[in-house]
Design a protein around this motif. Structure first.
Motif, PDB file in Angstrom:
ATOM      1  N   ALA A  40       0.836  -1.211   0.000  1.00 45.54           N
ATOM      2  CA  ALA A  40       0.000   0.000   0.000  1.00 45.54           C
ATOM      3  C   ALA A  40       0.868   1.257   0.000  1.00 45.54           C
ATOM      4  O   ALA A  40       0.560   2.234  -0.695  1.00 45.54           O
ATOM      5  N   VAL A  41       1.959   1.248   0.756  1.00 49.11           N
ATOM      6  CA  VAL A  41       2.877   2.390   0.767  1.00 49.11           C
ATOM      7  C   VAL A  41       3.541   2.529  -0.604  1.00 49.11           C
ATOM      8  O   VAL A  41       3.622   3.637  -1.154  1.00 49.11           O
ATOM      9  N   ALA A  42       3.997   1.423  -1.172  1.00 48.76           N
ATOM     10  CA  ALA A  42       4.623   1.462  -2.503  1.00 48.76           C
ATOM     11  C   ALA A  42       3.647   2.015  -3.545  1.00 48.76           C
ATOM     12  O   ALA A  42       4.040   2.780  -4.436  1.00 48.76           O
ATOM     13  N   GLN A  43       2.367   1.668  -3.416  1.00 48.44           N
ATOM     14  CA  GLN A  43       1.353   2.212  -4.330  1.00 48.44           C
ATOM     15  C   GLN A  43       1.205   3.720  -4.148  1.00 48.44           C
ATOM     16  O   GLN A  43       1.032   4.456  -5.122  1.00 48.44           O
ATOM     17  N   ALA A  44       1.273   4.192  -2.899  1.00 49.17           N
ATOM     18  CA  ALA A  44       1.188   5.637  -2.641  1.00 49.17           C
ATOM     19  C   ALA A  44       2.398   6.357  -3.237  1.00 49.17           C
ATOM     20  O   ALA A  44       2.258   7.446  -3.813  1.00 49.17           O
ATOM     21  N   VAL A  45       3.582   5.751  -3.119  1.00 50.28           N
ATOM     22  CA  VAL A  45       4.788   6.340  -3.712  1.00 50.28           C
ATOM     23  C   VAL A  45       4.625   6.457  -5.226  1.00 50.28           C
ATOM     24  O   VAL A  45       4.926   7.498  -5.822  1.00 50.28           O
ATOM     25  N   GLU A  46       4.123   5.406  -5.852  1.00 53.87           N
ATOM     26  CA  GLU A  46       3.918   5.421  -7.304  1.00 53.87           C
ATOM     27  C   GLU A  46       2.849   6.439  -7.703  1.00 53.87           C
ATOM     28  O   GLU A  46       2.992   7.154  -8.700  1.00 53.87           O
ATOM     29  N   ALA A  47       1.790   6.542  -6.925  1.00 55.01           N
ATOM     30  CA  ALA A  47       0.747   7.533  -7.212  1.00 55.01           C
ATOM     31  C   ALA A  47       1.307   8.947  -7.105  1.00 55.01           C
ATOM     32  O   ALA A  47       0.969   9.819  -7.912  1.00 55.01           O
TER      33      ALA A  47
ATOM     34  N   THR B 124      14.301   3.523  -8.462  1.00 57.76           N
ATOM     35  CA  THR B 124      14.910   2.203  -8.425  1.00 57.76           C
ATOM     36  C   THR B 124      15.427   1.898  -7.022  1.00 57.76           C
ATOM     37  O   THR B 124      15.564   2.796  -6.194  1.00 57.76           O
ATOM     38  N   ASN B 125      15.738   0.638  -6.787  1.00 60.68           N
ATOM     39  CA  ASN B 125      16.298   0.173  -5.513  1.00 60.68           C
ATOM     40  C   ASN B 125      15.455   0.620  -4.317  1.00 60.68           C
ATOM     41  O   ASN B 125      15.992   1.037  -3.297  1.00 60.68           O
ATOM     42  N   GLN B 126      14.150   0.517  -4.461  1.00 60.28           N
ATOM     43  CA  GLN B 126      13.257   0.998  -3.411  1.00 60.28           C
ATOM     44  C   GLN B 126      13.119  -0.021  -2.277  1.00 60.28           C
ATOM     45  O   GLN B 126      12.991  -1.210  -2.520  1.00 60.28           O
ATOM     46  N   THR B 127      13.158   0.488  -1.052  1.00 59.17           N
ATOM     47  CA  THR B 127      12.853  -0.323   0.128  1.00 59.17           C
ATOM     48  C   THR B 127      11.743   0.375   0.907  1.00 59.17           C
ATOM     49  O   THR B 127      11.705   1.607   0.972  1.00 59.17           O
ATOM     50  N   VAL B 128      10.852  -0.413   1.463  1.00 61.27           N
ATOM     51  CA  VAL B 128       9.729   0.106   2.254  1.00 61.27           C
ATOM     52  C   VAL B 128       9.734  -0.611   3.594  1.00 61.27           C
ATOM     53  O   VAL B 128       9.770  -1.846   3.638  1.00 61.27           O
TER      54      VAL B 128
ATOM     55  N   ASP C  92       8.905   4.221   6.280  1.00 58.36           N
ATOM     56  CA  ASP C  92       9.997   4.934   5.634  1.00 58.36           C
ATOM     57  C   ASP C  92      10.298   4.235   4.320  1.00 58.36           C
ATOM     58  O   ASP C  92      10.201   3.019   4.206  1.00 58.36           O
ATOM     59  N   VAL C  93      10.610   5.051   3.328  1.00 63.08           N
ATOM     60  CA  VAL C  93      10.872   4.561   1.982  1.00 63.08           C
ATOM     61  C   VAL C  93      12.186   5.166   1.511  1.00 63.08           C
ATOM     62  O   VAL C  93      12.400   6.369   1.648  1.00 63.08           O
TER      63      VAL C  93
ATOM     64  N   GLY D  94      -6.265   8.837   8.393  1.00 58.32           N
ATOM     65  CA  GLY D  94      -7.610   8.567   7.877  1.00 58.32           C
ATOM     66  C   GLY D  94      -7.662   7.361   6.958  1.00 58.32           C
ATOM     67  O   GLY D  94      -8.415   7.350   5.993  1.00 58.32           O
ATOM     68  N   GLY D  95      -6.808   6.369   7.219  1.00 55.06           N
ATOM     69  CA  GLY D  95      -6.792   5.154   6.414  1.00 55.06           C
ATOM     70  C   GLY D  95      -6.002   5.257   5.123  1.00 55.06           C
ATOM     71  O   GLY D  95      -5.969   4.305   4.350  1.00 55.06           O
ATOM     72  N   GLN D  96      -5.376   6.393   4.866  1.00 61.67           N
ATOM     73  CA  GLN D  96      -4.609   6.590   3.625  1.00 61.67           C
ATOM     74  C   GLN D  96      -3.170   6.972   3.957  1.00 61.67           C
ATOM     75  O   GLN D  96      -2.917   7.762   4.870  1.00 61.67           O
ATOM     76  N   TRP D  97      -2.219   6.421   3.193  1.00 60.22           N
ATOM     77  CA  TRP D  97      -0.812   6.765   3.373  1.00 60.22           C
ATOM     78  C   TRP D  97      -0.544   8.127   2.759  1.00 60.22           C
ATOM     79  O   TRP D  97      -0.886   8.379   1.605  1.00 60.22           O
TER      80      TRP D  97
END
Length: 160
Positions: free
Chosen positions: A31-38, A91-95, A103-104, A134-137
């Motif tokens: 979910a965090v990775a999706q927020a980063v991409e968004a 690239t080389n992303q860690t979550v 932390d990303v 509120g349920g969102q990253w």
């Protein structure tokens, strides 16, 4: 004998329930990775409503050149004509997720067109902090560091 049976039962239960705990953690990381991409897509598209939704009101956004922006300042900067991004690659992303904080870390490579049509390449290391509100990253803080080449390998400057 009874102690052995009891210890085996406890071990079996621990093994049985570990995958569900791991899956829950992985779901939050996803979910965090999706927020980063968004967020990356919102910057590329200069999408005000997405930026507003993804950025916490308490944002502290540090650029690699030392500038610091609040939420409103950062959104204004993204929407301005100062830079039009042609590409942003992460690239080389860690979550890492701990309760409602994540932390990303990743490497960011970007190509942008600056005022006057000048093209600029950017290669930086980025550390961000996300908070579940509120349920969102939401993006709470960001720090970028310039890269330097060392013996053919990349590392963030200042890293030891």
């Amino acid at each position: 004998m009874r102690a052995l049976v009891l210890s085996n039962l406890i071990l079996s239960l621990a093994v049985l329930f570990t995958p569900s705990l791991t899956s829950a953690q992985s779901a939050e990381e996803a979910a965090v990775a999706q927020a980063v991409e968004a967020f990356r897509k919102a910057v590329m598209a200069k999408d005000r409503s997405q930026l507003e939704a993804l950025i916490a009101d308490q944002l502290h956004y540090w650029h690699s050149d030392g500038r610091v922006e609040t939420k409103s300042e950062h959104i204004a900067d993204v929407l301005s004509k100062r830079a039009v991004y042609k590409s942003i690659d992460l690239t080389n992303q860690t979550v890492n997720v701990r309760a409602d904080t994540a932390d990303v870390r990743h490497n960011l490579t970007a190509e942008s067109e600056r005022a006057g049509g000048k093209m600029q390449s950017t290669k930086i290391g980025v550390f961000t902090v996300w908070q579940k509100q509120g349920g969102q990253w939401k993006l709470l803080a960001r720090q970028a560091l310039p890269f330097q080449e060392v013996s053919g390998a990349s590392r963030m400057s200042g890293a030891r």
